[in-house]
Design an enzyme around this catalytic site. Structure first.
Site, PDB file in Angstrom:
ATOM      1  CE  LYS A  56      27.749  49.572 -91.119  1.00  0.00           C
ATOM      2  NZ  LYS A  56      27.389  48.363 -91.536  1.00  0.00           N
ATOM      3  CB  SER A  72      33.200  44.941 -92.806  1.00  0.00           C
ATOM      4  OG  SER A  72      32.692  43.819 -93.154  1.00  0.00           O
ATOM      5  CG  ASP A  73      26.332  46.634 -95.217  1.00  0.00           C
ATOM      6  OD1 ASP A  73      26.699  46.723 -93.343  1.00  0.00           O
ATOM      7  OD2 ASP A  73      25.981  45.739 -95.687  1.00  0.00           O
ATOM      8  CD  GLN A  74      28.019  38.565 -94.144  1.00  0.00           C
ATOM      9  OE1 GLN A  74      26.867  38.122 -92.711  1.00  0.00           O
ATOM     10  NE2 GLN A  74      29.306  37.643 -94.210  1.00  0.00           N
ATOM     11  CB  ALA A 109      30.882  45.376 -98.271  1.00  0.00           C
TER      12      ALA A 109
END
EC number: 3.6.1.-
Length: 201
Positions: A56, A72-74, A109
């Site tokens: 991203k 960011s990622d979750q 993350a």
């Protein structure tokens, strides 16, 4: 990055991440990243989240050549099962029914990419959340009041969803909402941005 350089770029369409980043009172732009979020064969869920946070940031950096880009990622894991956004009342009820009385782990993350130098910092910030034992009536009442259908795990910790939780363990409480601000502050400092002395918006 000098004080006259472009602002931060948040590579996310999440309003929750936008609201969190705004807490730091730094000017920033928002860009919607276009990435393939399909997990790779044999990849753990936390590794997927970390890889996607990098992708991203890289996608946003393509159009911002002198910026600090945040990706960011979750992912949410209940045992070995990944839980996503429920989307509707029925799925949200099923999620909370399954989660009640158990512990789940959010892996958030975070990536900070300097598109001018190419430097990349990454972090995986885990949050363990213990859900209270809940009755069906409590679950129904919560869902009718909050309608958290766009949240993984069907609970908004920043609102009434906190009442569903018995306790949580995390080095960074903002990670649960989607953007670990304590970790981000450290990363920005590595790039010469002191959040406390930087000109505010």
């Amino acid at each position: 990055m000098t004080r006259t350089s472009p602002t931060l770029v948040l590579a996310s369409t999440s309003r929750y991440r936008r609201e969190l980043l705004a807490r730091l009172r730094l000017p920033f732009e928002v860009l919607a990243p276009n990435v393939d979020e399909t997990p790779l064969p044999g990849e753990t869920r936390s590794a997927t989240a970390l890889r996607l946070s990098v992708l991203k940031a890289q996608a946003a950096a393509m159009t911002h050549r002198d910026a600090l880009v945040i990706g960011s990622d979750q992912v949410l894991m209940l045992g070995t099962e990944q839980l996503g956004k429920p989307g509707d009342h029925e799925r949200a009820f099923a999620q909370l029914k399954k989660m009640q009385g158990r512990a789940m782990v959010f892996h958030t993350a975070l990536t900070l990419l300097n598109s001018r130098t190419g430097s990349v910092q990454t972090r995986d910030v885990p949050t363990v959340v213990h859900i209270r034992p809940l009755t069906d009536a409590q679950i129904e009442a919560y869902l009718k009041k909050e309608q958290p259908y766009d949240c993984a795990g069907s609970a908004k910790s920043e609102a009434l969803g906190i009442a569903l939780m018995e306790r949580m363990e995390s080095p960074d409480p903002t990670a649960l909402i989607g953007l670990p601000l304590m970790a981000l502050t450290e990363m920005l400092a590595q790039e010469g941005v002191d959040v406390l002395t930087w000109p505010a918006t």
